[in-house]
Design an enzyme around this catalytic site. Structure first.
Site, short mmCIF file in Angstrom:
data_model
loop_
_atom_site.label_atom_id
_atom_site.label_comp_id
_atom_site.label_asym_id
_atom_site.label_seq_id
_atom_site.Cartn_x
_atom_site.Cartn_y
_atom_site.Cartn_z
N HIS A 69 54.83 56.16 32.96
CA HIS A 69 53.67 56.93 32.52
C HIS A 69 54.11 58.20 31.80
CE1 HIS A 69 54.70 58.17 36.68
NE2 HIS A 69 54.46 59.39 36.23
N HIS A 263 49.28 65.89 36.37
CA HIS A 263 49.93 64.57 36.38
C HIS A 263 49.45 63.68 35.24
CE1 HIS A 263 51.54 60.73 37.89
NE2 HIS A 263 50.36 60.24 37.54
N GLU A 413 61.99 38.00 46.35
CA GLU A 413 61.48 37.24 45.20
C GLU A 413 61.08 38.15 44.04
OE1 GLU A 413 60.62 34.96 48.99
OE2 GLU A 413 60.21 37.00 48.29
N HIS A 463 59.35 22.87 45.49
CA HIS A 463 58.43 22.61 46.60
C HIS A 463 56.99 22.88 46.19
CE1 HIS A 463 62.33 22.78 48.46
NE2 HIS A 463 61.85 22.41 49.64
#
Length: 664
Positions: A69, A263, A413, A463
């Site tokens: 950002h 921010h 993963e 699978h």
């Protein structure tokens, strides 16, 4: 000017450009660039090895803004140091077709190494880059020739560290002792919702020490000399380094610095004027004095660094011509000249053997056929190697201090997938990694980023479907294949036998402009007889596997359901209802074919029935509202696969009845 005053002016140039660009766009995040300005001065001004004239120089340091950002920090750095990024582009921040999009995008802005914004993925990409650097160095460097010898630097914030993927990636980086990875943590204690101590009180230094990192705590993030020294120390470490930089978000904004107000919104004209006065920056918006440009200019130094490297590479070419040619080929992403012959031999072997095996095993056979001749293949699995079958006879496990070509990612993963993207971004390797299809959900945003960045990452998912059997609905993929097909620029392959599996692998490896998923069965699937013309057509994503004169309907199927479609066609033929069977291993690839080809496979006017062990909605784009789909729109059950297919209606009787229903 003194060295200190030069540093101050260099940092304030970043602050000014950030607040001016965000103000003009009335959109963006000025706080991070203003707070990390001195960190940028220390790194880019004193350490980063790069050449603005050649953003793709092979041995450049990689720089990743994981807290994407704060993109104006990166754009300011690229502009000031001499990249092809004009002031007009900075003025066009966040506007349509500019080179300065809201978050950094690779291949849009010269010098941007990866697309960041989804927090945590940038640091994870960087782990992949650092790993690729280390493995390439081990493979190609020779005594007296450190051709591959660069660092990967990362800027991160609290948000990246809160994301779980940062744990996955940084844990593995510590285990592998990736010493060329240096991370600079913007420890400002503020996120969108305010002070983070209400929801984030981790002892970050101890956390990274536990990972096995070298940690440099409590560095003043606004002291260029201290930051310079910290980076120099980090470069000497035999482990990855985290430099904890204490900063003030929005540094310089008199009433907003240190608060969440700075921010993610423009400061406003009043605060910007006050900031200019506070930091001693009297210049109008988007105006940089010549002496500040000169202080930032990296073109001369970058050219000298690359020239020195090129001289070394020329000597390397003379002494090691084969290695030099291979390195250049791989960094360009080109495949060996005999790749097509290699693929042809692999497919011919499949045809000769006519094996009835699980397609996950067919996948392993394809890897075994290709990997010994493709040293750029870098495989792996998320703690399921023996189930995914992504290893091969000659593969060597990557360990700390031990180079290899197969990565044990552990149960990570998401981390695996984003690390693979970093490896692909770095160049020199074609990464593939595997897990069960149901866990593609964990990986999904990294798959999306791979597609957005057009990376050659190969995601192996085994699978698939209820064919997984006894592990039950938690592990049985029902919606996953269809949902993956919704991601733009992601090619998904669900092959039905050894030949289609081999073709899928060949296509995924040769695809240079995007990622692929390869989706394989746990259970055995029968070999399908084909003509050479049909084999050649597989790479078009969909083709006629079995035709019939005067066909009354078309059966479309993928993967494990091809056998069912073929048996159903035989039964229907015996009853006087000839049907065509279309195998569609990749709907994505099929959709890109020309209209004439698609019409030749799926003629208008013929009723269509799709058969796939997954949700039905996706398939109506092919069968139409008058067609039908044999699928499953519930979660699975725990039972042997054979019982489950019968239970959910994947039987010849049901398919035959469904075809008859669309004919009346």
């Amino acid at each position: 000017m003194t060295s200190s005053s030069v540093n101050t002016q260099m940092a304030n140039a970043i602050r000014a450009l950030a607040m001016d660009a965000v103000q003009k766009a009335n959109s963006g995040h000025p706080g991070m660039p203003m707070g990390m300005a001195e960190i940028a001065v220390a790194l880019w001004g004193k350490h980063l090895r790069h050449n603005p004239a050649d953003p793709k120089w092979m041995d450049r340091d990689r720089f990743v803004v994981s807290n994407g950002h704060g993109s104006m920090l990166l754009y300011a750095l690229l502009h000031l140091s001499g990249y092809d990024l004009s002031m007009d582009e900075l003025r066009a921040f966040r506007q349509l077709h500019s080179k300065t999009p809201g978050h950094p995008e690779v291949d849009v802005t010269p010098g941007v190494e990866t697309t960041t914004g989804p927090l945590g993925q940038g640091i994870t990409n960087a782990v992949g880059m650092a790993l690729a650097e280390e493995l390439l160095a081990a493979e190609f460097n020779k005594p007296g020739f450190d051709l591959i010898n660069h660092h990967t630097f990362v800027f991160i914030g609290d948000g990246c560290l809160m994301e779980g993927i940062s744990h996955e990636a940084c844990s593995l980086a510590g285990t592998l002792q990736l010493s060329k990875l240096i991370v600079m943590y913007d420890d400002n204690g503020i996120s969108i919702d305010g002070k983070v101590d209400g929801w984030f009180r981790d002892d970050t230094p101890k956390r990274f020490e536990a990972y096995g990192w070298n940690v440099l705590p409590n560095v003043d993030g606004h002291d260029v000399a201290a930051l310079d020294a910290a980076i120099a120390t980090a470069k000497k470490s035999d482990r990855p380094t985290l430099i904890c930089c204490k900063t003030v978000i929005g540094k310089g904004a008199p009433t907003m610095q240190g608060t969440d107000k700075v921010h993610g919104a423009a400061l406003g004209d009043t605060e910007i004027a006050a900031t200019r006065a506070a930091i001693g920056w009297p210049h109008p918006p988007f105006e940089i004095p010549a002496d500040v440009y000169a202080a930032w200019d990296a073109k001369k130094k970058g050219a000298a660094l690359q020239s020195e490297w090129t001289t070394q590479f020329t000597s390397y070419q003379q002494k090691f011509p084969a290695e030099a040619a291979t390195l250049e080929r791989r960094m360009k992403g080109d495949l060996p000249a005999d790749y097509e012959q290699l693929v042809a031999r692999m497919i011919a072997a499949c045809v000769d053997k006519k094996e009835t095996i699980a397609t996950r095993k067919a996948s392993q056979n394809a890897i075994q056929a290709l990997a010994p001749s493709l040293p750029e293949l870098l495989g792996g699995s998320a703690d399921l190697t023996g189930s995914n079958l992504t290893n091969w006879k000659e593969c060597i496990a990557v360990r700390a201090g031990q180079p290899g070509n197969h990565i044990n990612y552990g149960v990570r993963e998401f981390g695996m997938s984003a690390i693979m993207n970093g490896i692909a971004l770095h160049g020199g390797y074609i990464p593939f990694g595997a897990t069960f299809l149901t866990f593609s959900d964990y990986s999904r945003n990294a798959l999306r980023m791979a597609a957005l960045m057009k990376l050659r990452s190969i995601f192996v998912f085994t699978h698939d479907s209820i064919g997984l059997g006894e592990d039950g609905p938690t592990h049985q993929s029902v919606e996953h294949v269809s949902s993956l097909r919704l991601i733009p620029n992601l090619d998904n392959w669900r092959p039905c036998d050894t030949v289609e599996s081999a073709v899928a692998w060949a296509q995924a490896i040769s695809r240079k402009n995007g990622p692929s998923t390869l989706i394989f069965s746990r259970q055995n699937l029968p070999f399908m007889e084909r003509t050479q013309t049909q084999i050649d057509a597989i790479k078009r994503g969909g083709y006629i596997l079995k035709d019939a004169a005067n066909a009354k309907a078309v059966l479309i199927a993928t993967g494990s359901e091809i056998e069912l479609a073929m048996k159903s066609a035989e039964t229907l033929s015996a009853e006087g209802i000839p049907v065509r069977v279309v195998s569609m291993p990749s709907t994505d690839v099929f959709d890109r074919q020309d209209a004439a080809y698609k019409a030749s496979v799926l003629p208008k006017g013929l009723p269509r029935v799709a058969v796939e062990a997954g949700v039905t909605d996706f398939w109506f784009k092919y069968v139409g509202l008058d067609g039908a789909v044999v699928g499953i729109d519930t979660f699975g059950e725990s039972a042997p696969a054979g019982q489950l297919f019968k239970h959910f209606g994947f039987t010849t009787e049901n398919v035959v009845a469904t075809v008859k229903s669309v004919l009346h």
